[in-house]
Design an enzyme around this catalytic site. Sequence first.
Site, PDB file in Angstrom:
ATOM      1  N   GLY A   6      19.020  19.848  -0.631  1.00  0.00           N
ATOM      2  CA  GLY A   6      19.869  18.768  -0.751  1.00  0.00           C
ATOM      3  C   GLY A   6      20.617  18.359   0.651  1.00  0.00           C
TER       4      GLY A   6
ATOM      5  N   LEU B 119      26.098  14.602   1.460  1.00  0.00           N
ATOM      6  CA  LEU B 119      27.361  15.142   1.924  1.00  0.00           C
ATOM      7  C   LEU B 119      27.830  16.382   1.679  1.00  0.00           C
ATOM      8  CD1 LEU B 119      29.773  12.232   1.244  1.00  0.00           C
ATOM      9  CD2 LEU B 119      28.943  12.892   3.463  1.00  0.00           C
TER      10      LEU B 119
ATOM     11  N   GLY C 294      25.439  18.939   0.844  1.00  0.00           N
ATOM     12  CA  GLY C 294      24.113  19.884   1.087  1.00  0.00           C
ATOM     13  C   GLY C 294      24.166  19.851   2.763  1.00  0.00           C
TER      14      GLY C 294
ATOM     15  N   HIS D  50      30.550   2.144 -13.985  1.00  0.00           N
ATOM     16  CA  HIS D  50      31.351   1.310 -13.064  1.00  0.00           C
ATOM     17  C   HIS D  50      31.353   0.002 -13.397  1.00  0.00           C
ATOM     18  CE1 HIS D  50      32.848  -0.047  -9.514  1.00  0.00           C
ATOM     19  NE2 HIS D  50      33.156   0.927  -8.808  1.00  0.00           N
TER      20      HIS D  50
ATOM     21  N   ARG E  20      38.336   2.512 -14.165  1.00  0.00           N
ATOM     22  CA  ARG E  20      36.962   2.157 -14.399  1.00  0.00           C
ATOM     23  C   ARG E  20      36.413   2.228 -16.039  1.00  0.00           C
ATOM     24  NH1 ARG E  20      34.209   5.194  -9.259  1.00  0.00           N
ATOM     25  NH2 ARG E  20      35.198   3.906  -7.466  1.00  0.00           N
TER      26      ARG E  20
ATOM     27  N   LEU F 153      33.116  11.491  -2.336  1.00  0.00           N
ATOM     28  CA  LEU F 153      32.876  12.008  -1.070  1.00  0.00           C
ATOM     29  C   LEU F 153      33.927  13.047  -0.581  1.00  0.00           C
ATOM     30  CD1 LEU F 153      32.862   8.446   0.836  1.00  0.00           C
ATOM     31  CD2 LEU F 153      31.133   9.489  -0.267  1.00  0.00           C
TER      32      LEU F 153
END
Lengths: 671, 254
Positions: A41, A44, A46, A267, A338, A470
């Site tokens: 992968g 971000l 990996g 979401h 959410r 992130l």
Amino acid sequence: MSKLDNKVPEGPLSEKWTKYRSEMPLVAPNNKRNIEVIVVGTGLAGASAAATLGELGYQVKAFCFHDSPRRAHSIAAQGGINAAKNYQNDGDSVYRLFYDTIKGGDYRSREGNVHRLAEVSRDIIDQCVAQGVPFAREYGGNLANRSFGGVQVSRTFYARGQTGQQLLLGAYSALSRQISLGSVKMYNRHEMLDLVKVEGKARGIIARNLISGKLERFAAHSVVLATGGYGNVYYLSTNAMGSNVTAAWTAHRRGAYFANPCYCQIHPTCIPVSGDYQSKLTLMSESLRNDGRVWVPKSHVDVEAIRAGEIKPEELPEERRDYYLERIYPAFGNLVPRDVASRAAKYVCDENRGVGSTGLAVYLDFASAIERYGHSEAVSKNEPNASIEKVKEWGTAVVSAKYGNLFEMYEKITGENPYKTPMRIFPAVHYTMGGIWVDYNLETTVPGLFALGEANFSDHGANRLGASALMQGLADGYFVIPYTIGTFLANEIRTPKISPDLPEFFEIENDVRDRIKRLLNVQGSRSVESFHRELGVKIMWEYCGMSRNGEGLKIARDKVRKLRKEFWSNVYVPHTDSDGEEYNPELEKALRVADFFELAELMIIDALDRHESCGGHFREEYATEEGEAQRNDKDYTYVAAWEFNGLEDDPILHKEELVFENVELKTRSYK
Amino acid sequence: MSSETIKLTLKVWRQTESDPGRLEDYQVEINTHMSFLEMLDVLNEQLISEKKEPVSFSHDCREGICGACSLVINGRPHGPMQGTTTCQLHMRHFEDGETIYIEPFRAKAFPVIKDLVVDRSSFDRIIQAGGYVSVNTGGTPDGNAIQIEKDTAREAFDAAACIGCGACVASCPNASAMLFTSAKVSHLALLPQGQVERRARALKMVSRMDEEGFGACSNVGACEAECPKEISIANIARMNREYISGVFGSAKKV
């Protein structure tokens, strides 16, 4: 029932990571040269892990199923990345980010991991700036921040609505540099289909070369999975079409426990489904809820009239609208977290007050914001008597400057102008908090196998806060695994290079080959797509989606099993080569859907086990009188880590008790 | 919004390793709310139900950011709409009874793998030649220690917004990759972090671009017109300046 050792170091919360890091076993540079690591992968987590391990001197083999590492779905993250920099001088701190994350996760995550995440969040921003990530700036040249749901400070760093893209391209550039230096060997268009263990340790993978269709064996001292989440089990989600659980699932089949699979994030603001042909759902950023007001008509008469096109929504008088979030949650209004916003939308649609042709949508209305901004422009232009048209024109310009690209995207997809008529939105599957169980070192229950980013379960508990995905992906890749992998590899410096020609590799390769042949040989009459859609939309979304109940979950389990049997006896996978040794996207999809079936059942089992409501997991039986989630801290303050036990028998539950030494467990209230 | 059903004739490029390729005709009946790729999904479901081989095409995020989707639609990369990727193109822009030509991105440096799928790994190799700042993880200064003017950050972002889809190459009569390469060169040349390696970067990336078999730029401007992210051709001018100052301004032989 075994006790899972989470290996969180002893000592005060704020000193755990610093102390542990200083005492951790190291691998000397001369030994790193001889040690190989496989990273699967290149999102971000990996890409950052592969680049950093390469920089440290390990020999890295990195794999992605895309044509380029830059295509990983991290690229689609819109909003931003959190970091406890306190640049705004608004009272932020590492502890506050830690606390917000624990609370946002509904007290179902591990204190030690979350605190470490908050600590390294600051280094991530520095690293990304140094790589040339073009973050938003203030006029003075400093980094800009904005606010996100569930917190009271401004700690989100961003690059327009494309933060994920810019961060991924930063990690991709670091990875590209290591590829050019020869420390990382990149295998594009290679999909991991199984994990190989030698003497109990993870020593390699079997990957399918997606161009030639041939199986290939790869060996290393250690294997790192950074293969993302499993939201596509629902067929419709905000995930990319290719996002899948296969790598993680094969690891699970080979002994890695899978934790909290029932925790899925729905979401609230996505563009609704418009028809049966729909292939994916598109997110509209959470930031829109700063200015948009959510409503549905009060009466069914108006609902019918709107659906029939007799009244336009923008023409419905104020007193006939129900701004239900503002009504039920006056304290937070349209900015509730959410999970709460999603559930409320479901309730009004269940009452048959949903709008749009399917009745599965609510309005997100910017008319008030346009007027409000317009009036304030009128004041600053010193034209207090300006006509309402003028006011709206000025207000539209302000809204456009803030959200223009999102409004454009909405219009491209729906053909409607959201400046003139309210947006139609509906909740959609977005992120999965559950994943492979890992300890503090990010090591799974298979020695030498590590899991990073969305693929692991570790940091978000039962609900993830916006702009934290992130942060976690990059924390794991840049600042955690480069250290913690040493705890395993320091004992491997005498292990010679692992050969991919060991019998263990051939054995697993044959297993995979058989599985492929079985799929191709079914030669049934239904397409892979039709199975996937039925599994996702008709079973998982219906019974194990936004809300679940015991009875429905039992029905769902039965349905999943039946459909899985039908899949293996009636699927049709087009091919010209009987071994699948050709470029064949339908076969790729079939292999992924086969694994989704097995995962789906585990999700249902996990949802059945958890007799409480928390975060993204809402059991209808466990709700307060007002319909809010009701946790059961006495019996369920644990991580459910499941051990694979064949497909016929139930998986085995292992519990990791969550110990809260620093935070008091409270009921979340947004009223 | 009301939807309608329309009938279309598709002329789709089919190619395999053993077959040099040709256009084949298909009929589809679709809903105008569909995206272009969902229309191809419908075609593929139709082909699978007839036990025929589905059409291979590249796609992933379907929200216009991953850069995987491609296709030359009626002669234009990503189709007729300005600033729109194929995955964000919707069928309401087509008429009932229309014939649509669907072909791969064509370039020597983008060999066809199958049908509409091409190999764009040459783009990765251009980035590997120097599209980065050589910093290791850790030990970097505080984010606010490097201050960047708001407009400079904006301009760098505009260049960095490239999604690496290759429409610039497909639209160019010379199959040049100048817009792609210059977007990365510009992004880093504009920022203080990119200054140290600025000259060497332009030289290395341009020479790799040439080695990969991309053509030269002759200022046609089709790349800018077809770019789904509307990357400016001014980046090419900047890259040329970077390249020239790299050649003449450096004592080091590159």
